[in-house]
Design an enzyme around this catalytic site. Structure first.
Site, mmCIF file in Angstrom:
data_model
loop_
_atom_site.group_PDB
_atom_site.id
_atom_site.type_symbol
_atom_site.label_atom_id
_atom_site.label_comp_id
_atom_site.label_asym_id
_atom_site.label_seq_id
_atom_site.Cartn_x
_atom_site.Cartn_y
_atom_site.Cartn_z
ATOM 1 N N CYS A 159 5.095 4.871 3.374
ATOM 2 C CA CYS A 159 5.308 4.791 1.916
ATOM 3 C C CYS A 159 4.070 4.380 1.116
ATOM 4 C CB CYS A 159 6.492 3.893 1.575
ATOM 5 S SG CYS A 159 6.436 2.279 2.345
ATOM 6 N N LYS A 203 17.075 -2.766 8.815
ATOM 7 C CA LYS A 203 16.415 -2.909 7.527
ATOM 8 C C LYS A 203 17.339 -2.375 6.447
ATOM 9 C CE LYS A 203 12.247 -1.768 4.986
ATOM 10 N NZ LYS A 203 10.953 -1.100 5.008
ATOM 11 N N GLU A 232 22.085 0.108 15.395
ATOM 12 C CA GLU A 232 20.638 0.343 15.226
ATOM 13 C C GLU A 232 19.822 -0.457 16.238
ATOM 14 O OE1 GLU A 232 18.764 2.289 13.618
ATOM 15 O OE2 GLU A 232 19.722 2.979 11.773
ATOM 16 N N LYS A 234 16.080 -7.645 8.389
ATOM 17 C CA LYS A 234 15.354 -7.750 7.124
ATOM 18 C C LYS A 234 16.227 -7.253 5.988
ATOM 19 C CE LYS A 234 11.477 -5.657 4.788
ATOM 20 N NZ LYS A 234 10.545 -4.597 4.748
ATOM 21 N N SER A 290 9.786 -10.551 0.307
ATOM 22 C CA SER A 290 9.100 -10.910 -0.932
ATOM 23 C C SER A 290 10.027 -11.494 -1.994
ATOM 24 C CB SER A 290 8.363 -9.683 -1.477
ATOM 25 O OG SER A 290 9.265 -8.614 -1.701
ATOM 26 N N TYR A 306 6.181 -15.391 3.828
ATOM 27 C CA TYR A 306 5.045 -15.655 2.939
ATOM 28 C C TYR A 306 4.866 -17.155 2.716
ATOM 29 C CZ TYR A 306 5.809 -10.682 2.078
ATOM 30 O OH TYR A 306 5.994 -9.332 2.244
#
Ligand code: PBG
Ligand code: ZN
Length: 335
Positions: free
Chosen positions: A133, A206, A244, A259, A285, A324
């Site tokens: 992406c 995800k 998955e 995630k 994020s 983060y």
């Protein structure tokens, strides 16, 4: 005083508060621990030799040039932070419909991986995000055809990207695209080139999540048209997460991931119980930025919130946490 059969008088002989009486006791009987070894710090890597661009929606996180990344990682190693996850931010002119530059030996992630491994060797674990992406001009995670992301034609592109990262010295490649069969395609491509010791940390679970908002800002990787619901998972689903994960395990994944993390603690627990592979949680994020924004306003105590959140992920079953907050949590002794 009343009595009952198990506890004598109420309050009685058995008093859970005894073990909460002092910090010494509390830390001795603490059930879950989060250590530096478990944390992975994400980085946004620019092609420039020198750059340091603050990201407005992610205070404390920056897009770094090659030299600044080296220096930042060196400082983080001093804190005991020994694992990084790299995201590349190629120049706009390098983007095309197939994201070919993703596999270029001069891509920012390939160059950064090479110099990090050359500088820090075994001291540092380098994990690279594998997805198209940031490299496609349309911003989707695979090849786009008439508004649809094509599965099988995307696989060779992803595999080539993973091979380029592995050849540069990545310890683990981490496919985040959500195409079917990509773990097998990447495993085969690596094995064909004598890269059988490079591992795969699959973003096996995800979700199509609004929590990725600040990341797409930081990486300029939002899809131009449409959304990612045709390949990322529906937040309503949990059996699908198991499916998955088991598929990725069969295809040769070495580690799995859930995630985002905080709204998906039940999913972390389920996957932990269904697979024997190590499991990572990605504290994404938007989860980071929400805490930062509230802390800046003085509405939440950042250190305490981060500790609570990271412990929640570990308690749910995450062996490894991508966050983060890693640097500040270690520097501040928040854990
Ligand atoms: C790229 C990718 C994304 C994230 C990691 N890899 C964004 C997306 O899928 O839109 C999100 C990370 C974060 O929000 O911190 N496929
Ligand atoms: Zn992507």
């Amino acid at each position: 005083m009343t009595t009952d059969s198990t506890n004598g008088t109420i309050p009685g002989r058995i008093r859970p508060r005894r073990l909460r009486a002092s910090q010494r006791l509390r830390s001795m009987v603490q059930e879950t621990r989060v250590t530096a070894e478990q944390l992975i710090m994400p980085h946004f890597v620019l092609p420039a030799e020198h750059a340091d661009e603050a990201i407005a929606s992610m205070p404390g996180i920056a897009r770094l040039g090659q030299q600044e990344l080296l220096r930042q990682v060196e400082a983080d190693l001093e804190l005991g932070l020994r694992s990084v996850l790299l995201f590349g931010l190629p120049a706009e002119v390098e983007k095309d419909p197939a994201g070919k530059y993703a596999a270029d030996p001069q891509s920012p992630v390939v160059r950064a991986t090479r110099s990090l491994k050359k500088t820090f060797g075994e001291e540092l674990l380098v994990i690279t995000d594998v997805c198209l992406c940031a490299y496609t001009d349309h911003g989707h995670c695979g090849i786009l055809h008439e508004g649809h992301v094509l599965n099988d034609p995307s696989l060779p592109c992803l595999a080539a990207m993973a091979v380029a990262h592995a050849q540069a010295g990545a310890d683990l490649v981490a496919p985040s695209d959500m195409m079917d069969g990509r773990v097998a395609a990447i495993r085969d491509a690596l094995d064909d080139r004598d890269l059988s010791s490079t591992g795969i940390l699959s973003y096996s679970v995800k979700y199509a999540s609004a929590y990725y908002g600040p990341f797409r800002d930081a990486a300029a990787s939002a899809p131009g048209k449409g959304d990612r619901k045709g390949y990322q998972m529906d937040p309503a689903n949990v059996r699908e997460a198991v499916k998955e994960s088991l598929l990725d395990e069969e295809e040769g994944a070495d580690m799995l991931m859930v995630k985002p993390a905080l709204a998906y603690l039940d999913v972390i627990r389920r996957v932990r119980e269904e697979s024997l592979l190590p499991l990572a949680a990605y504290n994404v994020s938007g989860e980071y930025s929400a805490v930062k924004a509230a802390a800046e306003r003085g509405w939440l105590d950042e250190a305490a919130i981060v500790r609570e959140n990271l412990f929640a992920m570990a308690r749910a079953g995450a062996d490894v946490i991508i966050t983060y907050h890693a640097r500040e949590a270690l520097r501040g002794g928040w854990l």
